[in-house]
Design an enzyme around this catalytic site. Structure first.
Site, PDB file in Angstrom:
ATOM      1  N   LYS A 233     -19.771  -5.611  40.188  1.00 34.54           N
ATOM      2  CA  LYS A 233     -20.708  -6.023  39.209  1.00 34.54           C
ATOM      3  C   LYS A 233     -19.930  -6.296  38.014  1.00 34.54           C
ATOM      4  O   LYS A 233     -18.938  -5.637  37.596  1.00 34.54           O
ATOM      5  CB  LYS A 233     -21.792  -5.040  38.809  1.00 34.54           C
TER       6      LYS A 233
ATOM      7  N   SER B 154     -30.895  -4.787  38.272  1.00 33.18           N
ATOM      8  CA  SER B 154     -30.073  -5.954  37.597  1.00 33.18           C
ATOM      9  C   SER B 154     -28.752  -6.137  38.362  1.00 33.18           C
ATOM     10  O   SER B 154     -27.950  -7.107  38.188  1.00 33.18           O
ATOM     11  CB  SER B 154     -29.523  -5.300  36.137  1.00 33.18           C
TER      12      SER B 154
ATOM     13  N   SER C  84     -31.406  -0.050  39.055  1.00 32.05           N
ATOM     14  CA  SER C  84     -30.452  -1.325  39.130  1.00 32.05           C
ATOM     15  C   SER C  84     -29.563  -1.271  40.487  1.00 32.05           C
ATOM     16  O   SER C  84     -29.067  -2.414  40.692  1.00 32.05           O
ATOM     17  CB  SER C  84     -29.882  -1.686  37.914  1.00 32.05           C
TER      18      SER C  84
END
Lengths: 506, 94
Positions: free
Chosen positions: A79, A154, A178
């Site tokens: 990420k 997310s 997330s």
């Protein structure tokens, strides 16, 4: 043999036995990305040259008989919120569009030391604020199971990348769900470790008392292997835990007996989609057939989780994001335009109330760089911490947090692990919740509790809706119970094949 | 408690944001809605409840007093929008 169809654990074996080289594994991933990322949009940056170089080095060292790390030659996606030295790290924000950190996050350094090949950085909601990855300042990521739907968020890019067979595994971060919610939406396994289990040094902060990085994989065994590589104390993160790291990957295949599972009754109420409920109920029966004892537990303060979270996280965010001031790094407004604006205000007679050029520079830079959701949370946090409101909102939310933690402590007196759905629905359509922030926040109902309490939790695939969308089962355990969570998940995956299904687009 | 636009503008100033008319209206409405939702916490009796600020309630984490390298000045300045090789540069403060 098709490399993209191998799990990470299988790929490690193939690499060790010399059936596959790191370069072949890396090229296979880059090929899949070439083939389907125009549709999926999982990656913000693909570092093909760096990945090839790292893979060649692993192959050379292996040929020379040198000792290699546990993940040697296995590609991974990360990420874009974890600092990678001299590589873009945008956090999904235009504020950091050209930012290149001068150091690696500890988690990244550990991946490199273990021999993992970093393929690239994945898309996310800006500064990890969101549940659909639609708040990215750069691009849309689509769910590989249905390209008209969100991947969750997310960490949507990381989850979608694993689901689309671009990489065998990936790293995400979880502040309110997330990792787990996108894992559920994309039909993969996602773990939020206990707070402090994995170093946060170099993880760009959203809400520091809640943030925790964790692995995505296709199987519990893969997640166990990856967690083992990234977990452990870090002197550079004073909130990281000194607890020893168990050999998760060696123990994951040991069944848990006896095992008492507490079904969280509060997570089967209003708002739960019937297909999700059906699959989770079936999973309860599956665990029962595997020998688990099933008991009912209550988390009576869980319903206050969203309210507490959406005070505490924005408060911490409003403070953490003060660093984006256009001075040390990140976007700065055009100064000539700004000076002209101030000059025309002086002419218009703002006089003594005129803002200093420095304050106006801060305000213009931040306003231009941040997206709407980030502004919303900064505003919410600034409001809740402002004079006269701090006790009413921030203190009250911290008290609710204590009650939520106490609920968990009591529930873990009755059960080893807690079970329920990860999210109330499967993946929704792109744009469906974008205009209604509160309805998006409510989707975090079952996941925020683990962050507020600081405990460990994972999501694993447990079925599909009638429309063919993956459904996630959440298991939660006490602090530092990752080993038990992974063993329980592995037991389930030995008895079911939901995790082996793949989307037709991959 | 409905939030006024003026109050929201004041919060924006504290947050060093400068919202346009549309964003100001939008965020006034959103904040009002979210704050009303959050006020369900008022129904919780919390007089005797110790606030929980952190998941790991540790105190005094000590580190050995060992000298080590920090970032070089060049590395620290490498992402700055404006610098003179020694310092970060900003518009006049006054």
């Amino acid at each position: 043999m098709s490399i993209p169809s191998l799990s990470a654990t299988e790929l490690v074996q193939e690499l060790r036995q010399g059936h596959v080289t790191a370069v072949q594994a890396t090229e296979a991933c880059l090929d899949v990305i070439d083939d389907n990322d125009a549709d999926v949009g999982a990656f913000l940056h693909v570092d093909a040259a760096g990945a090839r170089q790292a893979a060649e080095q692993i192959d050379r060292r292996r040929a020379a008989g040198e000792p290699l790390g546990a993940l040697a030659g296995v590609p991974i996606a990360v990420k874009d919120v974890l600092c990678t030295k001299d590589q873009p790290t945008t956090c999904g924000s235009q504020a950091l569009a050209r930012f290149q950190p001068p150091y690696d996050a500890t988690l990244i350094a550990r991946l490199r030391a273990a021999g993992a090949v970093l393929i690239g950085k994945t898309n996310m909601d800006e500064f990890a604020m969101g549940s659909s990855t639609e708040n990215s300042g750069f691009q849309v990521t689509r769910n590989p199971w249905d390209l008209s739907r969100v991947p969750g968020g997310s960490s949507g890019g990381s989850a979608a990348s694993v689901a689309a067979r671009q990489v065998p595994w990936a790293i995400g971060t979880d502040t309110g769900g997330s990792v787990r919610q996108p894992a559920a939406f994309c039909g993969v396994v996602g773990l939020k470790p206990t707070y402090g289990r994995v170093s946060r040094f170099g993880l760009v902060a959203y809400a520091s008392s809640l943030d925790q990085a964790g692995p995505f994989g296709r199987t519990a065994a893969d997640v166990a292997l990856l967690l083992e590589a990234i977990a452990g104390h870090d002197p550079q993160d004073s909130t990281s835990a000194a607890q020893p790291v168990p050999p998760y990957s060696q123990r994951v295949a040991q069944p848990l007996k006896p095992l008492t599972i507490g079904v969280i009754r509060d997570h089967f109420g209003e708002g739960l989609h019937e297909d999700v409920e059906h699959s989770v109920q079936q999973a309860i029966r599956d665990f029962q057939s595997l020998g688990a004892k099933i008991v009912d537990v209550r988390l009576p303060h869980g319903k206050y989780g969203i309210a507490a979270y959406y005070v505490i996280a924005p408060c911490e965010a409003s403070s953490n994001l003060a660093r984006y001031d256009g001075v040390h790094y990140g976007h700065r407004t055009d100064e000539a335009v700004m000076q002209a604006e101030l000059a025309s205000e002086r002419v218009a007679g703002a006089g003594g109330n005129a803002e200093s050029p420095l304050v106006r520079m801060y305000r213009r830079s931040r306003t231009e760089a941040f997206g709407l959701e980030v502004k919303r949370r900064i505003m919410l946090g600034t409001f809740a911490l402002s004079a006269g409101y701090q006790d009413r909102y921030y203190l009250k939310a911290q008290q609710a947090r204590r009650l939520i933690r106490n609920d968990y402590d009591q529930a873990f007196q009755q059960a080893d692990l807690l079970l329920g759905p990860t999210a109330p629905t499967a993946a929704y359509r792109l744009g469906e919740k974008l205009l209604d922030p509160l309805s998006m926040y409510l989707g975090d109902l079952y996941t925020v509790g683990a962050n507020l309490a600081g405990i460990a939790a994972l999501s694993l695939p447990c079925g599909f809706t009638r429309q063919g969308l993956p459904i996630g089962l959440q298991l939660q355990g006490p602090p530092f119970s990752e080993e038990n969570l992974l063993r329980a998940a592995h037991m389930y995956q030995m008895a079911t094949d939901w995790h082996a299904r793949r989307p037709s687009s991959s | 408690m409905p939030l006024s636009q003026a109050a929201v503008e004041q919060v924006a100033m504290l947050a060093r944001l400068r919202l346009g008319v549309d964003e100001l209206q939008r965020l006034t409405r959103d904040l009002d809605q979210i704050i009303s939702f959050v006020e369900q916490l008022d129904e919780l009796p919390t007089a005797d409840v110790e606030p929980m600020a952190h998941a790991m309630e540790l105190v005094n984490v000590l580190a050995d007093d060992v000298e080590r390298d920090s970032l070089s000045r060049d590395a620290a300045l490498s992402n700055a929008p404006k610098h003179d090789g020694e310092c970060y540069l900003v518009p006049a403060v006054l």
